[in-house]
Scaffold this motif. Structure first.
Motif, PDB file in Angstrom:
ATOM      1  N   PRO A  33     -10.197 -38.333   4.839  1.00  0.00           N
ATOM      2  CA  PRO A  33      -9.962 -37.141   5.662  1.00  0.00           C
ATOM      3  C   PRO A  33      -9.106 -37.476   6.883  1.00  0.00           C
ATOM      4  O   PRO A  33      -9.314 -38.504   7.530  1.00  0.00           O
ATOM      5  N   VAL A  34      -8.119 -36.607   7.154  1.00  0.00           N
ATOM      6  CA  VAL A  34      -7.268 -36.757   8.331  1.00  0.00           C
ATOM      7  C   VAL A  34      -7.076 -35.355   8.908  1.00  0.00           C
ATOM      8  O   VAL A  34      -6.187 -34.628   8.488  1.00  0.00           O
ATOM      9  N   GLY A  35      -7.938 -34.952   9.826  1.00  0.00           N
ATOM     10  CA  GLY A  35      -7.866 -33.601  10.377  1.00  0.00           C
ATOM     11  C   GLY A  35      -8.122 -32.579   9.294  1.00  0.00           C
ATOM     12  O   GLY A  35      -9.074 -32.692   8.522  1.00  0.00           O
ATOM     13  N   GLU A  36      -7.226 -31.579   9.215  1.00  0.00           N
ATOM     14  CA  GLU A  36      -7.368 -30.535   8.195  1.00  0.00           C
ATOM     15  C   GLU A  36      -6.952 -31.008   6.806  1.00  0.00           C
ATOM     16  O   GLU A  36      -7.295 -30.382   5.806  1.00  0.00           O
ATOM     17  N   ASP A  37      -6.192 -32.081   6.742  1.00  0.00           N
ATOM     18  CA  ASP A  37      -5.693 -32.597   5.471  1.00  0.00           C
ATOM     19  C   ASP A  37      -6.360 -33.931   5.148  1.00  0.00           C
ATOM     20  O   ASP A  37      -7.344 -34.305   5.771  1.00  0.00           O
ATOM     21  N   ARG A  38      -5.814 -34.635   4.158  1.00  0.00           N
ATOM     22  CA  ARG A  38      -6.353 -35.934   3.754  1.00  0.00           C
ATOM     23  C   ARG A  38      -5.210 -36.901   3.493  1.00  0.00           C
ATOM     24  O   ARG A  38      -4.091 -36.474   3.206  1.00  0.00           O
ATOM     25  N   TRP A  39      -5.499 -38.185   3.582  1.00  0.00           N
ATOM     26  CA  TRP A  39      -4.575 -39.224   3.138  1.00  0.00           C
ATOM     27  C   TRP A  39      -4.991 -39.524   1.705  1.00  0.00           C
ATOM     28  O   TRP A  39      -5.999 -40.179   1.447  1.00  0.00           O
ATOM     29  N   VAL A  40      -4.248 -38.945   0.758  1.00  0.00           N
ATOM     30  CA  VAL A  40      -4.595 -39.062  -0.649  1.00  0.00           C
ATOM     31  C   VAL A  40      -3.457 -39.784  -1.361  1.00  0.00           C
ATOM     32  O   VAL A  40      -2.305 -39.347  -1.293  1.00  0.00           O
ATOM     33  N   THR A  41      -3.801 -40.885  -2.034  1.00  0.00           N
ATOM     34  CA  THR A  41      -2.804 -41.594  -2.823  1.00  0.00           C
ATOM     35  C   THR A  41      -3.354 -41.882  -4.213  1.00  0.00           C
ATOM     36  O   THR A  41      -4.564 -42.017  -4.397  1.00  0.00           O
ATOM     37  N   VAL A  42      -2.447 -41.953  -5.174  1.00  0.00           N
ATOM     38  CA  VAL A  42      -2.795 -42.335  -6.536  1.00  0.00           C
ATOM     39  C   VAL A  42      -1.843 -43.432  -6.992  1.00  0.00           C
ATOM     40  O   VAL A  42      -0.741 -43.580  -6.452  1.00  0.00           O
ATOM     41  N   VAL A  43      -2.290 -44.194  -7.997  1.00  0.00           N
ATOM     42  CA  VAL A  43      -1.477 -45.262  -8.565  1.00  0.00           C
ATOM     43  C   VAL A  43      -1.546 -45.202 -10.083  1.00  0.00           C
ATOM     44  O   VAL A  43      -2.453 -44.592 -10.654  1.00  0.00           O
ATOM     45  N   SER A  44      -0.619 -45.867 -10.697  1.00  0.00           N
ATOM     46  CA  SER A  44      -0.661 -46.005 -12.148  1.00  0.00           C
ATOM     47  C   SER A  44      -1.780 -46.957 -12.526  1.00  0.00           C
ATOM     48  O   SER A  44      -1.934 -48.010 -11.898  1.00  0.00           O
ATOM     49  N   PRO A  45      -2.545 -46.633 -13.562  1.00  0.00           N
ATOM     50  CA  PRO A  45      -3.578 -47.571 -14.011  1.00  0.00           C
ATOM     51  C   PRO A  45      -2.957 -48.864 -14.556  1.00  0.00           C
ATOM     52  O   PRO A  45      -3.626 -49.888 -14.628  1.00  0.00           O
ATOM     53  N   LEU A  46      -1.667 -48.815 -14.911  1.00  0.00           N
ATOM     54  CA  LEU A  46      -0.973 -50.005 -15.387  1.00  0.00           C
ATOM     55  C   LEU A  46      -0.552 -50.931 -14.249  1.00  0.00           C
ATOM     56  O   LEU A  46      -0.181 -52.080 -14.497  1.00  0.00           O
ATOM     57  N   ASP A  47      -0.578 -50.416 -13.016  1.00  0.00           N
ATOM     58  CA  ASP A  47      -0.153 -51.211 -11.856  1.00  0.00           C
ATOM     59  C   ASP A  47      -0.957 -50.762 -10.631  1.00  0.00           C
ATOM     60  O   ASP A  47      -0.411 -50.180  -9.701  1.00  0.00           O
ATOM     61  N   PRO A  48      -2.276 -51.037 -10.610  1.00  0.00           N
ATOM     62  CA  PRO A  48      -3.139 -50.532  -9.547  1.00  0.00           C
ATOM     63  C   PRO A  48      -2.806 -51.055  -8.149  1.00  0.00           C
ATOM     64  O   PRO A  48      -3.187 -50.447  -7.161  1.00  0.00           O
TER      65      PRO A  48
END
Length: 142
Positions: A33-48
């Protein structure tokens, strides 16, 4: 110097997280959570430990204008490497993903373009010289 984060502008971070993980197969790396938004990241399962896609909110007017102009022109915002464009196209279509460009061969490169349901067009591609398989395991399926 190396690339660690790549932004993807999204209208709804939660919707983006569901689409990118449940449909495309990415894995959540960070969700803070970052204020009203979020720090959301995703990665490839082939290169975590590789490049993270960051779901950036589109609250800034310039972002929306930029993204909407690219989409209106049919220009993909990002491109993801796949082992086989036609197979990935069929897999994603079976999951309900809408493509704006079917698999197309351009010399030694094959591409297709889909709508990520978050306001972006995304290209998938494979180049003849591109390694295939899981880079972590050293597989090569040629």
């Amino acid at each position: 110097m190396r690339v660690t984060w790549v932004s993807v502008f999204v209208d709804d971070q939660e919707h983006a997280l569901r689409f990118y993980t449940e449909v495309l197969g990415f894995v959540t790396k960070h969700d803070v959570p970052v204020g009203e938004d979020r720090w959301v990241t995703v990665v490839s399962p082939l290169d975590p430990d590789g490049v993270e896609l960051v779901f950036e909110p589109t609250s800034h007017p310039a972002v929306r204008q930029f993204r909407d102009a690219l989409t209106a022109e049919g220009t993909p915002f990002n491109s993801f490497a796949v082992d086989d464009v036609s197979s990935e196209y069929e897999r994603l279509r079976a999951l309900g993903v809408h493509f704006t460009q079917p698999p197309t061969v351009m010399g030694e490169t094959s591409t297709a373009v889909f709508d990520d349901t978050c306001g972006n067009l995304i290209q998938i591609h494979h180049h003849a010289d591109q390694p295939v398989g899981d880079p972590q395991k050293g597989e090569n399926n040629d």
